[in-house]
Scaffold this motif. Structure first.
Motif, PDB file in Angstrom:
ATOM      1  N   ILE A 139       0.858  -1.182  -0.244  1.00  0.00           N
ATOM      2  CA  ILE A 139      -0.078  -0.005  -0.087  1.00  0.00           C
ATOM      3  C   ILE A 139       0.785   1.336   0.091  1.00  0.00           C
ATOM      4  N   LEU A 140       1.962   1.147   0.725  1.00  0.00           N
ATOM      5  CA  LEU A 140       2.892   2.283   0.795  1.00  0.00           C
ATOM      6  C   LEU A 140       3.525   2.625  -0.445  1.00  0.00           C
ATOM      7  N   ILE A 141       4.047   1.534  -1.110  1.00  0.00           N
ATOM      8  CA  ILE A 141       4.551   1.733  -2.440  1.00  0.00           C
ATOM      9  C   ILE A 141       3.541   2.311  -3.494  1.00  0.00           C
ATOM     10  N   LEU A 142       2.470   1.592  -3.558  1.00  0.00           N
ATOM     11  CA  LEU A 142       1.390   2.166  -4.536  1.00  0.00           C
ATOM     12  C   LEU A 142       1.027   3.559  -4.346  1.00  0.00           C
ATOM     13  N   ASN A 143       1.069   3.932  -2.958  1.00  0.00           N
ATOM     14  CA  ASN A 143       1.032   5.473  -2.720  1.00  0.00           C
ATOM     15  C   ASN A 143       1.810   6.201  -3.277  1.00  0.00           C
ATOM     16  N   VAL A 144       3.268   5.902  -3.012  1.00  0.00           N
ATOM     17  CA  VAL A 144       4.339   6.623  -3.565  1.00  0.00           C
ATOM     18  C   VAL A 144       4.270   6.811  -4.799  1.00  0.00           C
ATOM     19  N   VAL A 145       4.173   5.559  -5.641  1.00  0.00           N
ATOM     20  CA  VAL A 145       4.430   5.648  -7.087  1.00  0.00           C
ATOM     21  C   VAL A 145       3.192   6.504  -7.674  1.00  0.00           C
ATOM     22  N   MET A 146       2.165   6.323  -7.048  1.00  0.00           N
ATOM     23  CA  MET A 146       0.974   7.406  -7.444  1.00  0.00           C
ATOM     24  C   MET A 146       1.184   9.111  -7.438  1.00  0.00           C
ATOM     25  N   LEU A 147       1.869   9.144  -5.893  1.00  0.00           N
ATOM     26  CA  LEU A 147       2.365  10.461  -5.685  1.00  0.00           C
ATOM     27  C   LEU A 147       3.255  11.006  -6.605  1.00  0.00           C
ATOM     28  N   TRP A 148       4.290  10.215  -6.952  1.00  0.00           N
ATOM     29  CA  TRP A 148       5.292  10.710  -7.953  1.00  0.00           C
ATOM     30  C   TRP A 148       4.586  11.137  -9.474  1.00  0.00           C
ATOM     31  N   ALA A 149       3.786  10.092  -9.772  1.00  0.00           N
ATOM     32  CA  ALA A 149       2.937  10.180 -10.993  1.00  0.00           C
ATOM     33  C   ALA A 149       2.266  11.475 -11.068  1.00  0.00           C
ATOM     34  N   TYR A 150       1.750  11.878  -9.912  1.00  0.00           N
ATOM     35  CA  TYR A 150       0.870  12.988  -9.956  1.00  0.00           C
ATOM     36  C   TYR A 150       1.742  14.512  -9.914  1.00  0.00           C
TER      37      TYR A 150
ATOM     38  N   PHE B 193       7.845  12.204 -21.559  1.00  0.00           N
ATOM     39  CA  PHE B 193       7.397  11.519 -20.736  1.00  0.00           C
ATOM     40  C   PHE B 193       6.314  12.072 -19.736  1.00  0.00           C
ATOM     41  N   VAL B 194       6.755  13.379 -19.333  1.00  0.00           N
ATOM     42  CA  VAL B 194       5.809  14.018 -18.476  1.00  0.00           C
ATOM     43  C   VAL B 194       4.814  14.439 -19.182  1.00  0.00           C
ATOM     44  N   SER B 195       4.855  14.714 -20.694  1.00  0.00           N
ATOM     45  CA  SER B 195       3.519  15.026 -21.267  1.00  0.00           C
ATOM     46  C   SER B 195       2.669  13.880 -21.424  1.00  0.00           C
ATOM     47  N   LYS B 196       3.113  12.563 -21.389  1.00  0.00           N
ATOM     48  CA  LYS B 196       2.100  11.623 -21.516  1.00  0.00           C
ATOM     49  C   LYS B 196       1.310  11.461 -20.110  1.00  0.00           C
ATOM     50  N   LEU B 197       2.045  11.599 -19.030  1.00  0.00           N
ATOM     51  CA  LEU B 197       1.653  11.752 -17.606  1.00  0.00           C
ATOM     52  C   LEU B 197       0.677  12.689 -17.426  1.00  0.00           C
ATOM     53  N   ASN B 198       1.002  13.861 -18.141  1.00  0.00           N
ATOM     54  CA  ASN B 198       0.036  14.972 -18.238  1.00  0.00           C
ATOM     55  C   ASN B 198      -0.988  15.043 -18.421  1.00  0.00           C
ATOM     56  N   THR B 199      -1.579  14.136 -19.598  1.00  0.00           N
ATOM     57  CA  THR B 199      -2.754  14.078 -20.077  1.00  0.00           C
ATOM     58  C   THR B 199      -3.710  13.233 -19.000  1.00  0.00           C
ATOM     59  N   ARG B 200      -3.157  12.659 -17.952  1.00  0.00           N
ATOM     60  CA  ARG B 200      -3.582  12.015 -17.037  1.00  0.00           C
ATOM     61  C   ARG B 200      -3.891  12.544 -15.705  1.00  0.00           C
ATOM     62  N   HIS B 201      -3.555  13.880 -15.614  1.00  0.00           N
ATOM     63  CA  HIS B 201      -3.472  14.767 -14.521  1.00  0.00           C
ATOM     64  C   HIS B 201      -4.501  14.682 -13.558  1.00  0.00           C
ATOM     65  N   MET B 202      -5.719  14.762 -14.008  1.00  0.00           N
ATOM     66  CA  MET B 202      -7.094  14.844 -13.314  1.00  0.00           C
ATOM     67  C   MET B 202      -7.340  13.470 -12.721  1.00  0.00           C
ATOM     68  N   GLN B 203      -7.044  12.424 -13.402  1.00  0.00           N
ATOM     69  CA  GLN B 203      -7.402  11.178 -12.832  1.00  0.00           C
ATOM     70  C   GLN B 203      -6.265  10.997 -11.658  1.00  0.00           C
ATOM     71  N   LEU B 204      -4.982  11.240 -12.017  1.00  0.00           N
ATOM     72  CA  LEU B 204      -3.992  11.232 -10.950  1.00  0.00           C
ATOM     73  C   LEU B 204      -4.301  12.022  -9.411  1.00  0.00           C
ATOM     74  N   ALA B 205      -4.924  13.133  -9.816  1.00  0.00           N
ATOM     75  CA  ALA B 205      -5.217  14.117  -8.681  1.00  0.00           C
ATOM     76  C   ALA B 205      -6.293  13.122  -7.867  1.00  0.00           C
ATOM     77  N   TRP B 206      -7.364  12.798  -8.309  1.00  0.00           N
ATOM     78  CA  TRP B 206      -8.163  11.916  -7.516  1.00  0.00           C
ATOM     79  C   TRP B 206      -7.608  10.685  -7.165  1.00  0.00           C
ATOM     80  N   ILE B 207      -6.875   9.923  -7.913  1.00  0.00           N
ATOM     81  CA  ILE B 207      -6.360   8.443  -7.401  1.00  0.00           C
ATOM     82  C   ILE B 207      -5.422   8.977  -6.261  1.00  0.00           C
ATOM     83  N   THR B 208      -4.412   9.839  -6.019  1.00  0.00           N
ATOM     84  CA  THR B 208      -3.601  10.080  -5.274  1.00  0.00           C
ATOM     85  C   THR B 208      -4.434  10.363  -3.752  1.00  0.00           C
ATOM     86  N   LEU B 209      -5.619  11.213  -4.087  1.00  0.00           N
ATOM     87  CA  LEU B 209      -6.436  11.675  -2.884  1.00  0.00           C
ATOM     88  C   LEU B 209      -6.811  10.145  -2.179  1.00  0.00           C
TER      89      LEU B 209
END
Ligand code: FES
Length: 267
Positions: free
Chosen positions: A185-196, A226-242
């Motif tokens: 759980i901690l690793i998943l959270n950190v990976v998602m935080l970095w992605a966001y 790389f960042v541009s690809k992640l950026n297209t998912r920024h909204m989803q990542l904002a909610w996933i990290t919450l």
């Protein structure tokens, strides 16, 4: 004639329509869900931050991100960086970093859109009128401070490094190395935080902004891609990290309080 003077050159006059909006779909659902989701998360996080307990599992060194870095006398073995903050109830254990995380999320381009629409109704949806009579954008106090987002991004990067350190330290058991569901759980959270964090619009600009020739900066170009690809998912990542933040915190609270034990794969 007076309206023409304030209208952009070449723009047509707005048709005079008495209806507030001609939209017939349920446009209000998205802002309503946003209000409910953000309000619930803020209420949960506030309660947790001021509980001052059940934030650390000593046996496995699980520390909730809401209390990291832990900087008061209440931290015990969770204090990795000293305990120099006063032991007052009003001071959260992570009082040094929480304001920056709050600033990072508050000034985030996605969250701005979300709370401007849902809380301020400015406007609540496309083709639905603004809930306010005047509009000054982000040109005045206090909203002009939204421009500080790029600085909050640097702080968030440092805090993500601290969260990564917490996740590494958690490979711990009373006998030495250990691995359990809490680690996953901690690793998943950190990976998602970095992605966001890396999907941030400011990060994208830092990576590839103001370059005249990508070909002369291949490393920055690759990172920008790389960042541009992640950026297209920024909204989803904002909610996933919450969600991952709340789940991580809840799991550590439950194990710490003894509601259930950690599922161990390696003791
Ligand atoms: Fe959302 Fe930077 S734009 S974190």
């Amino acid at each position: 004639m007076t309206t023409t003077a304030t209208r952009p050159v070449g723009a047509q006059a707005r048709a005079s329509i008495s209806a507030r909006t001609l939209r017939t779909d349920r446009w209000w659902i998205a802002p309503l869900i946003t209000v409910i989701g953000l309000s619930a998360w803020i209420a949960y996080a506030t309660v947790r931050v001021y509980m001052h307990k059940w934030f650390f599992v000593e046996d496995y060194h699980y520390l909730t991100p809401f209390y990291s870095p832990c900087l008061t006398d209440r931290c015990g073995d969770a204090a990795e960086f000293g305990t120099f903050l006063p032991n007052w109830w009003i001071i959260p254990e992570a009082a040094l970093t929480l304001p920056f995380l709050l600033l990072f999320r508050l000034t985030c381009y996605y969250y701005r859109k979300a709370y401007y629409r849902s809380f301020w109704l400015s406007p609540p949806a496309c083709a639905v009128p603004d809930g306010h009579k005047t509009y000054s954008g982000e040109t005045r106090f206090p909203l002009i401070f939204q421009n500080a987002h790029r600085y909050a991004f640097y702080a968030a990067g440092i805090i993500s490094v601290i969260n990564t350190w917490d996740a590494i330290k958690a490979f711990h058991s009373p006998e030495g190395f250990g691995f359990g569901l809490g680690n996953l759980i901690l690793i998943l959270n950190v990976v998602m935080l970095w992605a966001y964090t890396l999907s941030c619009h400011s990060c994208r600009h830092i990576a590839g902004g103001r370059l005249k020739h990508f070909s002369r900066h291949p490393v920055r170009y690759r990172f920008w891609t790389f960042v541009s690809k992640l950026n297209t998912r920024h909204m989803q990542l904002a909610w996933i990290t919450l969600a991952t933040l709340a789940i991580t915190d809840f799991y550590i609270m439950a194990v710490s309080a003894g509601w259930f034990g950690d599922v161990r794969f390696i003791n």
